[in-house]
Each structure stands twice: as C-alpha cells, then as structure tokens.
Design an enzyme around this catalytic site. Structure first.
Site, PDB file in Angstrom:
ATOM      1  CB  SER A 115      -1.067  -0.072   1.281  1.00 28.03           C
ATOM      2  OG  SER A 115      -1.966   0.923   1.159  1.00 28.03           O
ATOM      3  CG  ASP A 153      -6.200  -2.894  -3.868  1.00 37.56           C
ATOM      4  OD1 ASP A 153      -6.992  -1.787  -3.569  1.00 37.56           O
ATOM      5  OD2 ASP A 153      -5.326  -3.068  -3.721  1.00 37.56           O
ATOM      6  CG  HIS A 202      -5.696  -2.248  -0.121  1.00 37.26           C
ATOM      7  ND1 HIS A 202      -4.695  -2.155  -1.175  1.00 37.26           N
ATOM      8  CD2 HIS A 202      -5.336  -1.559   0.678  1.00 37.26           C
ATOM      9  CE1 HIS A 202      -3.980  -1.280  -0.809  1.00 37.26           C
ATOM     10  NE2 HIS A 202      -3.996  -0.942   0.357  1.00 37.26           N
TER      11      HIS A 202
END
Length: 374
Positions: free
Chosen positions: A226, A316, A348
């Site tokens: 991320s 995601d 995600h």
C-alpha cells in the site's frame, strides 16, 4: 533460538478508538482512549470537508451545549482511518495497537535517529545451525495511507515474523513518522533514511550487531505494501545504482486525478482528501509522489534494481493503478526483469489478516520465491 509467529499478547493498553462507531454518533466514554495530538496548522484549515457535529448534546434542548459537546465537533472525518476534531485532537480508529518486540524470538527495535525518533524493527530468522551464514537483507515499509500503522502493529509484526521464518531473510522494518502531524515528505524522508542506515553497514564499523554479524549487504531487497509500495518506488528512484537486488511492490498506493472504472466515487474522494490532508503543499493526485505515471514524473527506466515484482488484487480499488505501473515499467526501457502477480477474489492487503487461506499461502510462496531469487 526459534522464530515464533506470535510473541505474546498485545499490551494491556490499546491506544486509539476501535469501537466501530462509523461517521456519526460520536459520544464520550470513559472506556475510550483518545489520542490528543495537536495537528499542524494546515490540518485545521480544511475547506468544509465533512464537518459533522458531535452527538453529545444536552438532554434538554433549552440548555446551552456543554463543553463536552463542543469538544466533540468534527472538523474532518476520514473513517475508518482517523477523525480530526475542531479542538485539534486527532483520533486514530485503527492501526495504533503495538506488539512489543520479542528478543527471545529474534526481533528487536533500534532507534536510528534520536532527533526524529525514527526506528526500525529487525527480524532475525533461526541461525543456530548456520551461525556464520550471511543472510540477504529485506528493508520493509509498512502501509496505512501514511496516517496509521507502525512497525509494531499486530498485522505487520506477525506477517514479517512469518516472512522472515519462511524466506530466511533478515528483515528491517522502518517505523516512519505519520501525517498529518508530520506532513509528507517526512514519511518518505524517514524511509529513505532507514534504507541508507542499512546500506551504511557495508561501509565500515557497523552500529547494529545483527546486521554486521548476519546481514549480507551485497544482497539488499526492498518491499512495501500500500503506502509502503509507494515509498518503495520512491526509494528505487533515489538509491545508488547496484545496491538493490530486487523490489516487491504489494498493492501499491498509486493514485491519479482521473477516476478509473473500477474505483467508486466514494473511494476516489476519500483518498483524495486523505492525500491532501497528508500533503498540504501537494499538486493534487497527479503529484509524482503518489502518481508515478503523471506528466513530469521521473521515468521508470531509472529504477535502481535488477528485478521487480508487482502484486495486485482483483477486488482492490488500486488494482488498475498497479497494472498500469507494471505495464509502464515493462515499456520504459528499464533493464531489469519485471513480474506481475494478479490474485483473484481478494481485496487490498488481504494477506495481512489471513495467513492460512489458499490465496494467502500462494502469495507467501510467490513472495518467498522472489526474495530468494528462485
């Protein structure tokens, strides 16, 4: 010495609220622990974003609002990450629990810059059988949108402990400063400092004995998920040539001014607000720090590693940005070897909370194979 997945229960005190109240119905409770950090001035100059009043009001409508009610008025609501109140408090709703380092299972914390408080958490796999063997070193950058999480968060501590055990790498996880108290580029600078601190151990007396004794500084890899994937790209552009063997970008947090088909308007607006909160001087979502494909961004041909893998997840909202990054890297003229891993039916950073599912096991196997150069 053995490596354990869990190092014991989390601390008795959990900092920050985790009661799932959502966007409204904000009430005070003696059981809620709030962070009371004063944000920088820019965090209070918000232009009318989600100014929801707190729900603590007098039972008799004829009475004036109490000081408590005024204290709970919201300036900016970025649930489920954080809430900023009009009195200046910042309340993080997740990513604040810290699991202590466990020396008995080869993990420890080291402060690398007393001035900023930046630290690293090291994970040393079992080396009893091969005490003289040098291990490749992985420098890791955690995620959290630049505003939550830390190296001691349960998800990261447990995942990296497992990764160290399975890969046989010495892992150095960088604990960088968070926005909005420390606006970007502080997090990028801290991660670059953490990377350079590791590299410095190859050029003379080494301050950290684990790295000196067990780290192979000719085999340095970097990775992040991320926001940590965003930082990974940043470091790849700025590292010296020939230092980084490989890089793994996991569900990288890349944004852009154009909303893609797979992104809902709500998600798009949320992350735009989050980025502007974290980066008061930003050019917007086409800032090269968050959009590596924006006009004027440095060419991906300049990445300083021999091989790279980009992990994306079907569900995601960042999946297409990750694919676009991989495609651009392949077409850039970069001289390394690139790989894309697309995993279906998951969202995600799913792998941080599920270690036993089939897709998680497959992802771990692919990550380990990449880190080992297999």
């Amino acid at each position: 010495m053995s490596v354990a997945l869990f190092c014991g229960p989390p601390p008795a005190v959990s900092f920050g609220c985790k009661d799932g109240r959502g966007r409204k119905g904000m009430v005070r409770s003696k059981d809620i622990v709030r962070q009371t950090v004063k944000p920088p001035a820019h965090a209070c100059r918000l232009i009318g974003w989600n100014k929801y009043p707190g729900s603590v009001v007098p039972t008799n409508s004829s009475l004036s609002p109490s000081p408590t009610a005024l204290d709970d008025e919201i300036e900016l609501d970025l649930s489920p990450f954080l809430i900023i109140y009009k009195d200046g408090r910042i309340e993080r709703l997740k990513g604040t629990t810290v699991i202590p380092a466990c020396p008995e299972v080869a993990t420890k914390d080291v402060i690398i810059d007393p001035a900023t408080g930046v630290s690293v958490r090291l994970y040393l796999p079992n080396v009893v059988d091969l005490p003289s063997k040098k291990l490749p070193v992985l420098v890791y950058f955690h995620g959290g949108g630049f505003v939550i999480e830390n190296t001691g968060s349960p998800n990261y501590h447990n995942y990296l402990t497992l990764l160290a055990a399975k890969s046989g790498l010495l892992i150095v996880s960088v604990n960088y400063r968070l926005a909005p108290e420390h606006p970007i580029p502080a997090s990028f600078d801290d991660c670059m400092a953490g990377f350079n601190w590791v590299v410095s151990h190859s050029a003379g007396p080494a301050p950290e004995p684990w790295l000196a004794r067990h780290g192979d500084l000719t085999q340095i890899l970097i990775s992040g998920d991320s926001a940590g994937g965003t930082v990974t790209h940043y470091v790849l552009l700025r590292a010296d040539a020939g230092v980084i063997e490989g890089a793994a970008l996991v569900h990288p947090y890349f944004l852009g001014s154009k909303r893609l088909e797979n992104q809902t308007e709500e998600d798009f607006e949320f992350h735009e607000k989050l980025w502007r909160l974290s980066t008061p001087d930003t050019e917007g979502l086409d800032d090269p720090l968050i959009n590596p494909l924006a006009p004027g961004a440095p060419s991906l041909a300049g990445l300083k590693c021999k091989r790279a893998v980009v992990f994306v997840a079907e569900l995601d909202f960042l999946v297409e940005r990750g694919r676009m990054y991989y495609d651009a890297l392949v077409k850039s003229g970069w001289g390394g070897k690139a790989e894309l891993v697309h995993q279906e039916g998951v969202g995600h950073v799913f792998h941080l909370s599920d270690y036993s599912g089939d897709v998680s096991v497959d992802m771990m196997a692919k990550m380990v194979a990449f880190l080992r150069g297999e």
